[in-house]
Design a protein around this motif. Structure first.
Motif, PDB file in Angstrom:
ATOM      1  N   ALA A 282      37.589  41.312  38.045  1.00  0.00           N
ATOM      2  CA  ALA A 282      38.130  40.593  36.781  1.00  0.00           C
ATOM      3  C   ALA A 282      39.039  38.933  37.779  1.00  0.00           C
ATOM      4  O   ALA A 282      39.591  38.354  37.550  1.00  0.00           O
ATOM      5  CB  ALA A 282      39.359  40.898  36.011  1.00  0.00           C
TER       6      ALA A 282
ATOM      7  N   ALA B 214      42.925  37.890  33.240  1.00  0.00           N
ATOM      8  CA  ALA B 214      41.987  38.948  32.695  1.00  0.00           C
ATOM      9  C   ALA B 214      42.834  40.621  34.069  1.00  0.00           C
ATOM     10  O   ALA B 214      42.720  41.381  33.299  1.00  0.00           O
ATOM     11  CB  ALA B 214      41.192  38.623  33.175  1.00  0.00           C
TER      12      ALA B 214
ATOM     13  N   ALA C   6      40.120  42.797  27.771  1.00  0.00           N
ATOM     14  CA  ALA C   6      40.599  43.533  28.795  1.00  0.00           C
ATOM     15  C   ALA C   6      40.446  44.747  27.926  1.00  0.00           C
ATOM     16  O   ALA C   6      40.758  46.109  28.424  1.00  0.00           O
ATOM     17  CB  ALA C   6      42.374  43.079  29.392  1.00  0.00           C
TER      18      ALA C   6
ATOM     19  N   ALA D  21      35.597  42.617  33.491  1.00  0.00           N
ATOM     20  CA  ALA D  21      36.754  41.545  32.239  1.00  0.00           C
ATOM     21  C   ALA D  21      36.899  40.058  32.570  1.00  0.00           C
ATOM     22  O   ALA D  21      36.661  39.666  33.906  1.00  0.00           O
ATOM     23  CB  ALA D  21      37.821  42.464  32.199  1.00  0.00           C
ATOM     24  N   GLY D  22      37.109  39.734  31.194  1.00  0.00           N
ATOM     25  CA  GLY D  22      37.882  38.259  31.705  1.00  0.00           C
ATOM     26  C   GLY D  22      36.273  37.873  31.812  1.00  0.00           C
ATOM     27  O   GLY D  22      34.836  37.616  31.620  1.00  0.00           O
TER      28      GLY D  22
ATOM     29  N   ASN E  87      41.784  36.212  27.638  1.00  0.00           N
ATOM     30  CA  ASN E  87      41.668  37.823  28.398  1.00  0.00           C
ATOM     31  C   ASN E  87      42.810  38.878  27.557  1.00  0.00           C
ATOM     32  O   ASN E  87      41.586  39.845  28.052  1.00  0.00           O
ATOM     33  CB  ASN E  87      42.333  37.492  29.785  1.00  0.00           C
ATOM     34  CG  ASN E  87      41.437  35.697  29.908  1.00  0.00           C
ATOM     35  OD1 ASN E  87      40.219  36.573  30.144  1.00  0.00           O
ATOM     36  ND2 ASN E  87      42.019  35.208  30.244  1.00  0.00           N
TER      37      ASN E  87
END
Length: 537
Positions: free
Chosen positions: A200, A117, A450, A432-433, A446
């Motif tokens: 992340a 990610a 992202a 993110a992730g 991912n």
């Protein structure tokens, strides 16, 4: 069918953009993209050009003439997808979305987490000239679960590292590894030195069973067990009792299948992989002959993916059996239940190790005094509420990952995620992730995750909502053992060099101090240039 997508598909859609006739689906923007277990090649429109194979980071695409016996079911799996999803309305050519026109010159972003990610987020940012990205991670090595989570017998999947090495090679990229936010650097330090911070950090722990005996020696997390056999430095000194003849894995997702395969694999075959030397030595002396994989629900609801089940069913030298299967296949049979029914009909081969898939069974209590000796289970079907104790010396729970709260950020304890809007926690702070969406999806998932987060960040940049750094270059590592890109490449080369001597992909360095010593042995600067162009990703 000229080309076929096989088990190792990471769903990052690089092949979709490479295909000149748009024959690989579901594609980004289509309803099922990111939800299916893999992508599929349409046999009616594939022109056998091979462009997809050059773009795939994990070698998942193969000509149908090159499929092994174990891979032949994927030919029908690809064809069958289009029986249910004809995609008749698709355009004749793959469409590359227009690039965003944003002036990001001088934008400075910190990414916390060097797994897929974080590196996909860095890649998205570095598409814009003049952006600099520093990726932080508490470990001395990057790639997260791509390094420490993918099973050693899935070396094809681990080839996604080639893509990450390309990201690292871009101008504007840097690492600050072996650096823990909250210990070596604070969240405030990152905000002071950067326009924005993207977290992340993934889901670093596991879910608990909440039953008696869970703390006994011999009861452990499959998350930790996977980290152990993959050479994670946090688990380099861990020992597992492999002196009994049976192990039980609770949960029936892909991680449970990974653990079952590794526990029953021929150690000589594992010796050609990047498995931890310490884990390999322990497996060579293991007495485990049977691994029982328990699922609370029925076969149709099993969490493992169809590609992983196909790979399990094709194992050589290991019996894969299904316990308690009904005499007749259910009327609503699916490819997954059809394969399971075939496994249920198999006759065990005397003397072989075995993996037993058992459904509609839940754990009640782990039995033992000073260590695990058994697992009491109960049937969950309405007509079979029987209770029994399975003799075992090792119980591994594989019931899901869970994230820790991130200091300074809100946290939803129910979902184990940071609340956000398209990845935006607030202007300047993003996620993110798995910390964003929970532990779901595949490596390639991912990428789209992202992209959404970076899009929100750029929206804030264009709206003037990001605060400029205090001035000057980002502060150097807050401690002398921070590992930069040159240090990581020195570790990488040392592991690969030892691997070449042994006929293996690499021999992992598993002790943190040894990793840091290897990092110090390398050059301080990184070579310039890219390993391959964006068109291949």
């Amino acid at each position: 069918m000229p080309y076929v997508v096989t088990r190792s598909c990471c769903v990052d859609a690089s092949c979709v953009l490479a295909c000149p006739v748009n024959c690989i689906h579901p594609a980004p923007g289509e309803p099922d993209f990111g939800q299916t277990e893999m992508l599929y090649v349409d046999p009616r429109t594939c022109v056998d050009c091979g462009a997809c194979t050059t773009a795939c980071p994990v070698d998942a695409l193969k000509p149908h003439t090159k499929l092994t016996d174990a891979e032949l079911p994927f030919l029908e799996l690809n064809r069958g997808y289009y029986d249910d999803h004809p995609h008749e309305d698709r355009a004749p050519m793959a469409v590359v979305p227009p690039q965003r026109r944003t002036s990001a010159q001088g934008l400075r972003v910190a990414v916390v987490g060097a797994g897929p990610a974080g590196l996909f987020a860095a890649d998205e940012l570095l598409r814009y000239p003049g952006v600099t990205v520093t990726v932080h991670d508490r470990l001395p090595t990057p790639y997260g679960l791509a390094r420490a989570g993918v099973a050693p017998d899935h070396q094809d999947t681990k080839q996604v590292a080639r893509l990450f090495r390309a990201v690292e090679s871009q101008p504007g990229f840097s690492y600050r590894l072996n650096t823990e936010i909250g210990r070596d650097l604070r969240h405030e330090d990152l905000l002071r030195d950067h326009h924005a911070v993207i977290y992340a950090v993934g889901a670093a722990t596991d879910r608990r069973l909440g039953i008696d005996g869970e703390e006994l020696p011999g009861s452990a997390s499959a998350t930790d067990f996977v980290a152990w056999y993959n050479g994670h430095p946090d688990h380099s000194a861990t020992r597992y009792a492999l002196d009994g003849e049976r192990a039980v894995v609770i949960g029936n997702g892909n991680v449970a299948l990974d653990v079952a395969r590794v526990l029953t694999a021929d150690p000589d075959s594992l010796s050609r992989t990047d498995i931890s030397d310490r884990a390999l030595a322990a497996l060579r002396t293991s007495r485990i002959r049977e691994v029982v994989v328990l699922g609370r629900r029925g076969p149709a609801e099993a969490a493992f993916t169809l590609p992983e089940l196909l790979a399990l069913a094709a194992l050589d030298g290991v019996d894969v059996l299904v316990e308690g299967w009904p005499a007749d296949l259910p009327a609503d049979a699916t490819p997954k239940t059809e394969i399971l029914a075939g496994l249920a009909a198999r006759t065990p081969v005397p003397g072989r190790r075995r993996i037993v898939l058992r459904f509609r069974t839940r754990p009640v209590r782990i039995v033992g005094d000073d260590r695990v000796t058994g697992l009491t289970v109960e049937g969950t079907a309405h007509d079979t509420r029987s209770v029994e104790t399975i003799d075992t010396s090792l119980v591994l729970r594989a019931i899901g990952y869970r994230a820790w709260p991130v200091p300074g950020l809100p946290f939803d304890g129910t979902t184990g995620t940071v609340p956000h809007d398209r990845g935006r926690v607030r202007p300047g702070v993003y996620v993110a992730g798995w910390i964003k969406r929970g532990p779901s999806g595949f490596i390639g998932t991912n990428k789209s995750c992202a992209q959404e987060t970076v899009s929100a960040l750029l929206d804030d940049l264009e709206a003037g909502l990001l605060t400029a750094p205090a001035g000057g270059d980002p502060a150097p590592g807050a401690h002398p053992d921070a590992v930069d890109l040159g240090g990581w490449r020195a570790i990488d080369e040392q592991e690969r060099a030892e691997g070449r001597l042994q006929g293996r992909p690499r021999v992992k360095i598993v002790d943190r101090e040894a990793l840091l010593a290897a990092a110090r042995s390398g050059p301080a600067s990184r070579p310039a240039g890219r390993l391959f162009s964006r068109s291949t990703r």
